[in-house]
Scaffold this active site. Structure first.
Site, short mmCIF file in Angstrom:
data_model
loop_
_atom_site.label_atom_id
_atom_site.label_comp_id
_atom_site.label_asym_id
_atom_site.label_seq_id
_atom_site.Cartn_x
_atom_site.Cartn_y
_atom_site.Cartn_z
N ASP A 97 -16.08 -18.00 -20.69
CA ASP A 97 -16.57 -18.71 -20.87
C ASP A 97 -18.79 -17.93 -20.75
OD1 ASP A 97 -17.97 -19.58 -18.84
OD2 ASP A 97 -16.34 -20.99 -18.87
N GLU A 119 -8.27 -16.43 -18.51
CA GLU A 119 -8.36 -18.27 -18.49
C GLU A 119 -9.51 -18.60 -20.07
OE1 GLU A 119 -12.98 -18.90 -16.64
OE2 GLU A 119 -11.32 -19.27 -15.07
N GLU A 133 -20.63 -23.09 -21.82
CA GLU A 133 -18.96 -22.55 -21.98
C GLU A 133 -18.74 -23.07 -23.32
OE1 GLU A 133 -21.65 -23.63 -19.45
OE2 GLU A 133 -22.05 -21.73 -17.94
N HIS A 215 -24.87 -25.21 -10.01
CA HIS A 215 -25.63 -24.67 -11.72
C HIS A 215 -25.98 -24.49 -13.06
CE1 HIS A 215 -23.04 -22.20 -12.45
NE2 HIS A 215 -22.29 -22.18 -11.59
N HIS A 248 -28.20 -20.66 -5.87
CA HIS A 248 -28.20 -19.69 -7.71
C HIS A 248 -29.70 -19.70 -7.51
CE1 HIS A 248 -27.14 -18.37 -10.88
NE2 HIS A 248 -25.79 -18.42 -10.97
C1 UD1 Z 1 -23.82 -17.73 -16.19
C2 UD1 Z 1 -23.60 -18.62 -16.67
C3 UD1 Z 1 -22.24 -19.91 -16.73
C4 UD1 Z 1 -21.37 -19.45 -15.30
C5 UD1 Z 1 -22.44 -18.70 -14.53
C6 UD1 Z 1 -22.69 -18.25 -12.54
C7 UD1 Z 1 -23.62 -18.36 -19.17
C8 UD1 Z 1 -24.44 -19.13 -20.27
N1 UD1 Z 1 -24.22 -18.90 -18.37
O1 UD1 Z 1 -25.23 -19.07 -15.65
O2 UD1 Z 1 -21.38 -19.88 -17.62
O3 UD1 Z 1 -21.03 -20.60 -14.94
O4 UD1 Z 1 -24.00 -17.73 -14.71
O5 UD1 Z 1 -23.01 -18.36 -11.85
O6 UD1 Z 1 -22.91 -17.19 -19.56
N2 UD1 Z 1 -30.95 -14.91 -11.76
C9 UD1 Z 1 -31.52 -13.50 -10.32
N3 UD1 Z 1 -30.42 -13.03 -10.40
C10 UD1 Z 1 -29.51 -12.96 -10.66
C11 UD1 Z 1 -28.39 -13.77 -11.43
C12 UD1 Z 1 -29.50 -14.83 -12.22
O7 UD1 Z 1 -32.39 -14.00 -10.62
O8 UD1 Z 1 -28.29 -12.44 -9.85
C13 UD1 Z 1 -31.67 -15.65 -12.17
C14 UD1 Z 1 -32.59 -14.86 -13.71
O9 UD1 Z 1 -33.65 -15.44 -13.91
C15 UD1 Z 1 -31.87 -14.93 -14.83
C16 UD1 Z 1 -31.33 -17.28 -14.20
O10 UD1 Z 1 -31.34 -16.54 -13.49
O11 UD1 Z 1 -32.29 -15.22 -16.09
C17 UD1 Z 1 -30.12 -17.36 -15.63
O12 UD1 Z 1 -28.96 -16.17 -15.78
P1 UD1 Z 1 -28.07 -16.96 -16.17
O13 UD1 Z 1 -26.87 -15.73 -16.44
O14 UD1 Z 1 -29.04 -16.51 -18.22
O15 UD1 Z 1 -27.59 -18.27 -15.95
P2 UD1 Z 1 -26.84 -18.53 -14.97
O16 UD1 Z 1 -27.40 -19.49 -14.89
O17 UD1 Z 1 -26.18 -17.97 -14.17
N1 UDP Z 2 -19.49 -17.52 -4.87
C1 UDP Z 2 -19.63 -16.62 -3.44
N2 UDP Z 2 -20.83 -16.71 -3.17
C2 UDP Z 2 -21.46 -17.94 -3.33
C3 UDP Z 2 -21.44 -19.28 -3.85
C4 UDP Z 2 -20.00 -18.86 -4.69
O1 UDP Z 2 -19.91 -15.72 -4.25
O2 UDP Z 2 -22.68 -18.52 -2.50
C5 UDP Z 2 -18.17 -17.43 -5.09
C6 UDP Z 2 -17.26 -18.85 -5.33
O3 UDP Z 2 -16.53 -18.19 -4.51
C7 UDP Z 2 -16.59 -18.51 -6.57
C8 UDP Z 2 -17.72 -17.85 -7.80
O4 UDP Z 2 -18.54 -17.42 -6.96
O5 UDP Z 2 -15.26 -17.56 -7.68
C9 UDP Z 2 -18.38 -19.40 -8.42
O6 UDP Z 2 -19.60 -18.17 -8.93
P1 UDP Z 2 -20.43 -19.68 -9.78
O7 UDP Z 2 -20.10 -20.75 -8.95
O8 UDP Z 2 -21.63 -18.69 -9.92
O9 UDP Z 2 -19.45 -19.42 -11.54
P2 UDP Z 2 -18.90 -20.72 -12.01
O10 UDP Z 2 -17.12 -20.35 -11.21
O11 UDP Z 2 -19.52 -21.55 -11.87
O12 UDP Z 2 -19.01 -19.94 -13.64
#
Ligand code: UD1
Ligand code: UDP
Length: 376
Positions: A97, A119, A133, A215, A248
């Protein structure tokens, strides 16, 4: 013949699609599968790819600091369109999602390419929770040729929306494939376990470990602060626990966490996001997990770890219905009360700490690969 394209961009998509990539390659052959990383995430994605040894055929390298949903979405559509025009996939596989999932499905739909949605059928019924999502997953199910639901409950949600029965497949969730493989590797490999014991030697074996993640976008601001205030209160009230929170990388999360927890680090350890192997090790070692993560709601029950879900609504009610997880929201008072109850009430703790696998049996990816093969 053109290849099946598997698209992912974030940590959870990569964890959940790694078993699908392996299963597709072994079912269809290496050359029949292409892996596209959008790099919606960067470091958090690369941790997973390194661990699972997956080398994408394309890497769009799209992540920007504090990216906007619309900016990301526009870049995704452009980048995926260019790849699809060049190679014209036979099918496009997306997961879950995220914005990558949404854009992958939309780009394929615009070009008349069949979409496989892994999923499928998760619903809270509220477009704003989880945001965005819930909209993404509804859209993906609408345009997909095949919908892979993890559970009967998810399949029922699709039927309730009049999704054609022929498109619905109950496969289990591929995260259980990844999790069981990782946990079994850890249990079989004493060398790695020793290294992880060493890596986390700052944690006191005699204290109960509470593992935390958080997060969600709808919790930015007051929600995350409420969770953090609860952690501070728990750490001040209870000398029998230690809290570990790998934070996160989203700056909206980090700012709120640092603001509230910054000074209270005696029994609260804040860390960087962990690689999946380390995280599975810590889930296995924890006494209790607090999280708003989708994936962790699926994993904690399989590891018999009680989970308090830091959300008002969940699309994964199977864990709550089985009595191994509880929705507690983001309000400080409620979280503290529920944690303290679980720490003090041994009977309740034991009732919650029993392993069940409502989300899968570890063979979801093989089932998905077999169905995809039959559609080519
Ligand atoms: C995203 C997904 C969410 C998922 C989550 C898993 C969307 C809208 N959101 O949220 O559904 O649950 O990932 O973790 O698709 N950033 C870094 N390094 C990284 C990752 C993120 O610096 O490796 C920072 C960056 O500033 C980036 C921000 O986090 O712009 C947001 O990342 P983004 O993927 O847009 O949203 P998440 O909150 O990570
Ligand atoms: N996870 C990980 N390292 C972390 C936190 C979570 O590998 O520090 C794993 C966790 O076991 C799960 C996945 O990341 O499999 C979940 O990711 P996240 O919570 O970012 O996204 P969501 O599932 O909410 O979309």
């Amino acid at each position: 013949m053109s290849a099946v394209f598997v698209i992912f961009g974030t940590r959870p998509e990569a964890i959940k699609l790694a078993p699908v990539v392996w299963a597709l390659k072994s079912t269809l052959g290496e050359d029949a599968v292409r892996v596209v990383s959008t790099a919606q995430h960067r470091e958090m994605l690369d941790q997973v790819l390194d661990l699972f040894g997956i080398k994408p055929d394309y890497d769009l390298n799209l992540m920007k600091a504090n990216q906007s949903l619309n900016g990301l979405c526009a870049d995704l559509l452009k980048g995926l369109n260019d790849i699809f025009l060049k190679e014209w996939p036979a099918r496009v596989v997306v997961q879950g999602d995220t914005t990558t999932c949404f854009a992958g499905a939309l780009a394929a739909f615009h070009m008349g390419i069949p979409v496989d949605h892994v999923e499928a059928g998760l619903r809270t019924g509220d477009l704003l929770a989880p945001f965005p999502e819930e909209m993404n997953r509804r859209f993906c199910d609408l345009v997909s040729s095949e919908c892979y639901a993890a559970t009967e409950k998810a399949a029922a949600a699709l039927r309730a929306e009049n999704v054609d029965e022929q498109k619905i497949h109950v496969t289990g969730n591929t995260v259980i494939d990844a999790l069981l493989q990782m946990r079994n590797n850890l249990r079989a490999n004493t060398e790695v376990t020793k290294e992880l014991d060493e890596k986390f030697s700052f944690l006191n074996q005699n204290k109960k470990l509470i593992l935390v993640t958080g997060h969600r976008r709808e919790s930015f601001g007051e929600g995350i602060r409420g969770i953090c205030r609860a952690l501070v209160e728990i750490s001040e009230q209870r000398s029998d626990v230690e809290i570990f929170y790998p934070v996160h990388l989203n700056p909206n999360v980090r700012t709120a966490v640092e603001e509230v927890i910054g000074q209270h680090t005696d029994r609260i350890f804040l860390g960087e996001p962990l690689d999946y192997q380390s995280f599975v090790y810590l889930m296995d070692r924890s006494y209790l997990i607090l999280s708003d993560s989708g994936g962790i709601q699926e994993e904690a029950p399989a590891l018999d770890r009680p989970l308090l879900v830091l959300r008002e609504k969940s699309e994964r009610m199977e864990a709550m219905e089985a009595g191994v997880a509880k929705l507690v929201g983001t309000k400080t008072k409620t979280i503290v009360r529920e944690v303290v109850t679980l720490l003090d009430d041994v009977c309740l703790y034991k009732e919650m700490a029993h392993a069940i696998n409502p989300f899968g049996d570890g063979r979801a990816a093989q089932r998905i690969a077999a169905i995809i093969k039959s559609k080519l």
